[in-house]
Design a protein around this motif. Structure first.
Motif, PDB file in Angstrom:
ATOM      1  N   VAL A   1       0.854  -1.093   0.117  1.00 36.26           N
ATOM      2  CA  VAL A   1       0.182   0.041   0.183  1.00 36.26           C
ATOM      3  C   VAL A   1       0.901   1.298   0.081  1.00 36.26           C
ATOM      4  N   THR A   2       0.271   2.320  -0.594  1.00 41.59           N
ATOM      5  CA  THR A   2       0.980   3.547  -0.608  1.00 41.59           C
ATOM      6  C   THR A   2       1.194   4.303   0.556  1.00 41.59           C
ATOM      7  N   HIS A   3       0.121   4.647   1.318  1.00 35.53           N
ATOM      8  CA  HIS A   3      -0.049   5.460   2.399  1.00 35.53           C
ATOM      9  C   HIS A   3      -0.962   4.713   3.477  1.00 35.53           C
ATOM     10  N   LEU A   4      -0.617   5.115   4.762  1.00 35.59           N
ATOM     11  CA  LEU A   4      -1.571   4.557   5.961  1.00 35.59           C
ATOM     12  C   LEU A   4      -2.245   5.725   6.276  1.00 35.59           C
ATOM     13  N   SER A   5      -3.590   5.517   6.814  1.00 35.12           N
ATOM     14  CA  SER A   5      -4.447   6.511   7.107  1.00 35.12           C
ATOM     15  C   SER A   5      -5.434   6.039   8.041  1.00 35.12           C
ATOM     16  N   ASP A   6      -5.876   6.803   9.078  1.00 32.95           N
ATOM     17  CA  ASP A   6      -7.039   6.474   9.786  1.00 32.95           C
ATOM     18  C   ASP A   6      -8.306   7.147   9.234  1.00 32.95           C
ATOM     19  N   ASN A   7      -8.132   7.798   8.061  1.00 29.74           N
ATOM     20  CA  ASN A   7      -9.297   8.145   7.357  1.00 29.74           C
ATOM     21  C   ASN A   7      -8.912   7.920   5.868  1.00 29.74           C
ATOM     22  N   PRO A   8      -8.702   6.673   5.378  1.00 30.78           N
ATOM     23  CA  PRO A   8      -8.461   6.407   3.979  1.00 30.78           C
ATOM     24  C   PRO A   8      -9.220   7.290   2.731  1.00 30.78           C
ATOM     25  N   LEU A   9     -10.659   7.327   3.103  1.00 33.21           N
ATOM     26  CA  LEU A   9     -11.390   7.842   2.114  1.00 33.21           C
ATOM     27  C   LEU A   9     -10.905   9.419   1.987  1.00 33.21           C
ATOM     28  N   ASP A  10     -10.964   9.865   3.150  1.00 32.08           N
ATOM     29  CA  ASP A  10     -10.570  11.679   3.230  1.00 32.08           C
ATOM     30  C   ASP A  10      -9.083  11.760   2.571  1.00 32.08           C
ATOM     31  N   ASP A  11      -8.212  10.886   2.961  1.00 32.45           N
ATOM     32  CA  ASP A  11      -6.827  11.114   2.415  1.00 32.45           C
ATOM     33  C   ASP A  11      -6.765  10.815   0.860  1.00 32.45           C
ATOM     34  N   ALA A  12      -7.501   9.920   0.511  1.00 32.04           N
ATOM     35  CA  ALA A  12      -7.845   9.649  -0.909  1.00 32.04           C
ATOM     36  C   ALA A  12      -8.352  10.780  -1.468  1.00 32.04           C
ATOM     37  N   GLN A  13      -9.544  11.494  -1.215  1.00 29.60           N
ATOM     38  CA  GLN A  13      -9.829  12.549  -1.947  1.00 29.60           C
ATOM     39  C   GLN A  13      -8.887  13.747  -1.907  1.00 29.60           C
ATOM     40  N   ALA A  14      -8.008  13.969  -0.799  1.00 26.86           N
ATOM     41  CA  ALA A  14      -7.054  15.041  -0.740  1.00 26.86           C
ATOM     42  C   ALA A  14      -6.098  14.778  -1.557  1.00 26.86           C
ATOM     43  N   LEU A  15      -5.770  13.480  -1.681  1.00 28.16           N
ATOM     44  CA  LEU A  15      -4.747  13.261  -2.842  1.00 28.16           C
ATOM     45  C   LEU A  15      -5.098  13.665  -4.354  1.00 28.16           C
ATOM     46  N   ALA A  16      -6.401  12.982  -4.597  1.00 29.30           N
ATOM     47  CA  ALA A  16      -7.240  13.142  -5.726  1.00 29.30           C
ATOM     48  C   ALA A  16      -7.153  14.864  -6.105  1.00 29.30           C
ATOM     49  N   LEU A  17      -7.615  15.678  -5.168  1.00 29.26           N
ATOM     50  CA  LEU A  17      -7.667  17.070  -5.449  1.00 29.26           C
ATOM     51  C   LEU A  17      -6.250  17.737  -5.647  1.00 29.26           C
ATOM     52  N   ARG A  18      -5.235  17.181  -5.110  1.00 25.90           N
ATOM     53  CA  ARG A  18      -3.639  17.655  -5.355  1.00 25.90           C
ATOM     54  C   ARG A  18      -3.508  17.489  -6.818  1.00 25.90           C
ATOM     55  N   ILE A  19      -3.949  16.146  -7.486  1.00 24.36           N
ATOM     56  CA  ILE A  19      -3.569  15.585  -8.545  1.00 24.36           C
ATOM     57  C   ILE A  19      -4.324  16.556  -9.525  1.00 24.36           C
ATOM     58  N   VAL A  20      -5.530  16.622  -9.333  1.00 19.31           N
ATOM     59  CA  VAL A  20      -6.480  17.598 -10.225  1.00 19.31           C
ATOM     60  C   VAL A  20      -5.887  18.934 -10.616  1.00 19.31           C
ATOM     61  N   GLU A  21      -4.912  19.572  -9.642  1.00 22.44           N
ATOM     62  CA  GLU A  21      -4.496  20.816  -9.659  1.00 22.44           C
ATOM     63  C   GLU A  21      -3.550  20.771 -10.978  1.00 22.44           C
ATOM     64  N   GLN A  22      -3.056  19.592 -11.256  1.00 20.18           N
ATOM     65  CA  GLN A  22      -2.074  19.627 -12.282  1.00 20.18           C
ATOM     66  C   GLN A  22      -2.566  19.497 -13.674  1.00 20.18           C
ATOM     67  N   SER A  23      -1.742  19.548 -14.877  1.00 21.75           N
ATOM     68  CA  SER A  23      -2.159  19.722 -16.199  1.00 21.75           C
ATOM     69  C   SER A  23      -2.700  18.002 -16.446  1.00 21.75           C
ATOM     70  N   PRO A  24      -3.928  18.051 -17.042  1.00 27.45           N
ATOM     71  CA  PRO A  24      -4.320  16.813 -17.283  1.00 27.45           C
ATOM     72  C   PRO A  24      -3.497  15.926 -18.325  1.00 27.45           C
ATOM     73  N   ASP A  25      -3.067  16.463 -19.176  1.00 27.61           N
ATOM     74  CA  ASP A  25      -2.201  16.063 -19.826  1.00 27.61           C
ATOM     75  C   ASP A  25      -1.057  15.266 -19.523  1.00 27.61           C
ATOM     76  N   SER A  26      -0.344  16.282 -18.503  1.00 29.69           N
ATOM     77  CA  SER A  26       0.881  15.757 -17.910  1.00 29.69           C
ATOM     78  C   SER A  26       0.635  14.607 -16.972  1.00 29.69           C
ATOM     79  N   VAL A  27      -0.444  14.362 -16.284  1.00 36.13           N
ATOM     80  CA  VAL A  27      -0.808  13.367 -15.266  1.00 36.13           C
ATOM     81  C   VAL A  27      -1.092  12.003 -16.379  1.00 36.13           C
ATOM     82  N   ALA A  28      -1.882  12.350 -17.269  1.00 33.54           N
ATOM     83  CA  ALA A  28      -2.452  11.106 -18.013  1.00 33.54           C
ATOM     84  C   ALA A  28      -1.101  10.438 -18.868  1.00 33.54           C
TER      85      ALA A  28
END
Length: 265
Positions: A185-212
């Motif tokens: 697993v990549t990360h440990l969290s007491d609230n996996p869903l919350d931290d998954a959302q936080a990671l997703a939001l950080r990725i959303v800030e980047q260029s979609p072309d770069s991420v893809a």
């Protein structure tokens, strides 16, 4: 589309998929196989999609294959395993490999049991965020089977071969802390869903072309020859540099999601 064994929620650019058989610990039956494959097809068509988060309802992520349900009919089991060409994914494998085919990052939020087929689904993600108390296992050996649902592709990228063999041959159950220590697993969290959302939001800030492009580059190149890796780096970078999203980010222009072109990778 209406689903019965999964729940799909779409926001502006993040999709949330929940495995939704909590009364059965999200065990995977024939309907769930079909519905996960259908969801993947649906998500591939959404041009504004930037990330996917997958979790399980109730007490855990998924306890694995609903053995009684799936194997009650030999015909049903054969339909899941059938394929035209040996190197292509069958229906059983697509619920793991299908997430690798999406152009956006897929984040698995794991709590409770993540066993057998559930672990195979999780291995298809780009990231796994798990609770320290989560229970993870490649459990197929318990039933006299091998792990054949596509998760081997992800597993070989995460742990050494001897560790993978031990996990699969013994069907042992490990907690989130051990899974994180060995790289499962990549990360440990007491609230996996919350931290998954936080990671997703950080990725959303980047260029979609770069991420893809990065996802495609690493997925295709992890086991490639050095020359092919270098060639892909150069080619994908040229495509990113030529894209509108790079220009927007470079010049800090004010824009909203509607201005962004569909993925080109």
């Amino acid at each position: 589309m209406n689903y019965t064994t999964v729940s799909l929620t779409l926001t502006t650019n993040i999709a949330y998929l929940e495995l939704a058989r909590p009364e059965k610990h999200n065990a995977i039956n024939a309907t769930m196989f079909a519905e996960i494959i259908s969801v993947i097809k649906e998500l591939k068509k959404i041009k504004t999609l930037r990330a996917v988060i997958i979790s399980g309802q109730g007490e855990g992520f998924s306890s694995g294959l609903d053995v009684k349900s799936v194997f009650q009919s030999p015909t049903l089991a054969l339909k899941l395993l059938a394929k035209v060409f040996p190197w292509q994914a069958n229906k059983a494998q697509k619920i793991s490999t299908g997430w690798r085919e999406l152009k956006v990052p897929v984040i698995m939020a794991i709590h409770g049991r993540c066993w057998g087929g559930g672990m195979q689904i999780a291995l298809g993600g780009d990231f796994r965020i798990a609770s320290p108390m989560a229970s993870l296992s490649i459990m197929e050996a318990k039933w006299g089977l091998i792990p054949d649902m596509g998760g081997t592709l992800g597993l070989r990228e995460l742990v050494s071969q001897d560790v993978a063999k031990e996990l699969a041959m013994t069907a042992k159950i490990i907690d989130g802390n051990e899974a994180h220590r060995i790289g499962l697993v990549t990360h440990l969290s007491d609230n996996p869903l919350d931290d998954a959302q936080a990671l997703a939001l950080r990725i959303v800030e980047q260029s979609p072309d770069s991420v893809a492009a990065t996802k495609k580059l690493y997925n295709k190149s992890w086991w490639s020859r050095a020359g092919m890796v270098l060639a892909r780096e150069s080619w994908y970078q040229i495509k990113v540099l030529m894209g509108k999203n790079y220009k927007i980010k470079t010049f800090n222009q004010t824009h909203d999601e509607s201005e962004k072109k569909p993925f080109k990778f």
